[in-house]
Enzyme design. Structure first.
Site, mmCIF file in Angstrom:
data_model
loop_
_atom_site.group_PDB
_atom_site.id
_atom_site.type_symbol
_atom_site.label_atom_id
_atom_site.label_comp_id
_atom_site.label_asym_id
_atom_site.label_seq_id
_atom_site.Cartn_x
_atom_site.Cartn_y
_atom_site.Cartn_z
ATOM 1 N N GLY B 51 67.074 34.993 32.834
ATOM 2 C CA GLY B 51 66.604 36.234 34.285
ATOM 3 C C GLY B 51 65.723 36.310 32.763
ATOM 4 N N THR B 52 64.006 35.994 33.059
ATOM 5 C CA THR B 52 63.150 35.749 31.820
ATOM 6 C C THR B 52 62.429 37.715 31.979
ATOM 7 O OG1 THR B 52 62.081 35.133 33.709
ATOM 8 C CG2 THR B 52 62.514 33.632 32.007
ATOM 9 N N THR B 53 60.952 37.857 32.707
ATOM 10 C CA THR B 53 60.135 38.665 32.175
ATOM 11 C C THR B 53 60.392 39.540 33.106
ATOM 12 O OG1 THR B 53 58.823 37.229 31.559
ATOM 13 C CG2 THR B 53 57.740 39.340 31.504
ATOM 14 N N ASP B 68 59.488 38.941 37.685
ATOM 15 C CA ASP B 68 59.134 37.639 37.867
ATOM 16 C C ASP B 68 60.331 36.892 38.345
ATOM 17 O OD1 ASP B 68 61.018 36.537 36.032
ATOM 18 O OD2 ASP B 68 59.850 34.709 35.425
ATOM 19 N N LYS B 84 65.347 40.117 40.158
ATOM 20 C CA LYS B 84 65.277 40.826 38.744
ATOM 21 C C LYS B 84 65.384 42.005 39.070
ATOM 22 C CE LYS B 84 63.557 36.857 37.066
ATOM 23 N NZ LYS B 84 63.175 36.253 35.822
#
Lengths: 228, 268
Positions: B51-53, B68, B84
């Site tokens: 998972g990113t930001t 995101d 997320k």
């Protein structure tokens, strides 16, 4: 070798059962009844923090009478069972019937194998998404389970309560009527007027948008309903 | 705590009183479910989605959390609609970056931990108590973090006792710190933070805070290959949760869309 006098099993069970009955008869009662939006539990309880009525899971509630420490023990075990089931499988797989069976087995084991039986009687209810499919299970101190419909009274005055409700109960009462009638039945069973401040009320309300359908009625809400 | 033959967990458990922790309960009853994955032999590396930001910021009525919806696996996009940012309970939210599978499991356990505590004791944990509990759970994940399954959450919510919103951030070892204004984490942390630094100010309104959050994610997506920007054509928008005195609410896509259009409009 210690000398053990022979006690016939009939006598043993009867003694235990009498003991549990006496313990329960000393305590206060709880009414469970179905109404238009779900299932309502009402009890007389002077304490506002030591509950007789509580939430088990999203659609499942619990009510207990008798010895507080014992039904509290059962309540916690029920919450644990439900949360473990919901975690291991899915939230919709947690059903009142399984929990009632769990209680039944635990109480039956305690009744036959422990020094003293639990002096409790409990109700487990599950609200369905439409009227008429709710489930209410009544579990006795020896593990006997019965499936109830409409209304049920447990505790010290269970019989008089059930008699009183038999005369008045109607399907599809709204919440306010259900609260009023339940309090009336409790008062008549106790033979005195019950103060609104010492009413404990909790309900499974299918109209709630949240996942968790259980909510308590505050003292103010109860008072407003009873005076309205 | 004794388990009878029927598997019905009876008894008080612990020295005295009932242990209100669901995590402890699962560890005892279903150890295989939480003991974690065993280390890979020979240092093998299993690929897994990341998972990113995600970010959180305070506003006048509480806190806003946003993230995101992209998950990446190496140079591929594993998922473009992965949630997320989650409500932890009615008054708090958790946002996660890092190993997606592990993170989702921690969120699930954390949500149950809060609900279980509330049901067993009849009281909600304080926000401080929730933040500490999460730190312990992240610390429990440390052996996995060493193998690359790092989970770094942001946590926050409305503190009913102090009557204000609060944000906490964590590191992989379970370190826990409180943040005064805003925080971002994940692969797009630096651009998102840079954006928040310019746009955030004390006392933002709810709408302004949502716009600031969207702008930070747009900036992160422009600078970081792993962060997914809003994509109106495909109906992909960031997940945004607002936690205020009334509780957690999710910001509908339409509102996020207009915040996004305002951000883009101001730039053209």
């Amino acid at each position: 070798m210690a000398f053990m006098p022979y006690v016939p099993p009939e006598q043993l069970m009867k003694d235990r059962s009498d003991f549990a009955h006496k313990g329960i008869a000393r305590g206060k009662s709880v009414v469970g009844l179905e109404h238009a939006d779900g299932v309502l539990f009402i009890a007389e309880n002077p304490s506002s923090t030591l509950h007789k009525i509580s939430e088990i899971y999203d659609r499942i509630a619990f009510a207990g009478v008798g010895k507080y420490s014992e039904f509290e023990d059962l309540r916690i075990a029920g919450v644990r069972l439900a949360d473990l089931r919901g975690y291991s499988y899915g939230r919709e797989d947690v059903r009142a019937r399984d929990i009632a069976n769990g209680y039944s087995q635990a109480l039956s084991t305690i009744f036959t194998q422990q020094m003293k039986p639990y002096e409790v009687e409990i109700l487990v209810a599950e609200v369905a998404s439409d009227y008429g499919r709710n489930e209410i299970y009544h579990i006795l101190f020896d593990g006997t389970v019965t499936d109830e419909h409409g209304f049920v009274g447990i505790g010290g005055h269970a019989d008089t309560l059930t008699e009183a409700l038999k005369g008045t109960f109607q399907e599809g009462w709204d919440l306010a009527t259900a609260v009023k009638e339940a309090v009336k039945a409790l008062s008549s069973a106790e033979g005195r007027e019950i103060e609104p401040a010492s009413i404990e009320a909790g309900l499974l309300d299918r109209t709630r948008s949240q996942r968790r359908k259980f909510r308590r009625l505050s003292d103010d809400e109860v008072e407003r309903i009873l005076s309205g | 705590m004794t388990d009878d033959p029927a598997g019905f967990p009876l008894g008080a458990g612990g020295p005295i009183g009932a242990n209100p922790s669901f995590f402890d309960l699962v560890s005892r009853n279903r150890p295989e479910a939480v003991k974690g994955l065993s280390p890979p032999h020979g240092g093998g590396d299993v690929s897994h989605p990341h998972g990113t930001t995600v970010l959180g910021l305070k506003y006048e009525g509480g806190v806003v959390f946003a993230g995101d919806t992209r998950a990446t696996e190496g140079f591929s996009i594993a998922d473009d609609k992965m949630e997320k940012v989650f409500a932890a309970d009615d008054y708090s939210a958790i946002a996660i970056a890092g190993a997606a599978g592990q993170a989702i499991e921690i969120v699930k356990l954390f949500q149950l931990e809060l609900e279980h505590y509330e049901k067993i004791t009849g009281d909600r944990l304080s926000l401080e108590g929730k933040a500490n509990r999460l730190a312990q759970m992240i610390r429990g994940n440390f052996p996995l973090a060493l193998q690359g399954l790092v989970v770094v959450p942001l946590f926050g919510g409305f503190d009913e006792r102090r009557n204000e919103g609060r944000i906490f951030y964590y590191d992989a070892t379970g370190g826990r710190w409180e943040e005064d204004d805003y925080r971002a984490t994940g692969s797009g942390e630096r651009p998102a933070k840079g954006s928040l630094k310019k746009r955030w100010r004390p006392g933002l309104s709810r709408d302004e805070a949502i716009r600031v959050a969207v702008e930070a994610l747009v900036d992160a997506a422009e600078e970081d290959a792993a962060t997914g920007g809003p994509d109106p054509a495909r109906g992909i928008f960031p997940t945004i949760l607002v936690v205020a005195a009334e509780g957690v609410s999710s910001v509908p896509d339409d509102e996020v869309r207009s915040a996004y259009e305002a951000v883009v409009g101001a730039r053209s």
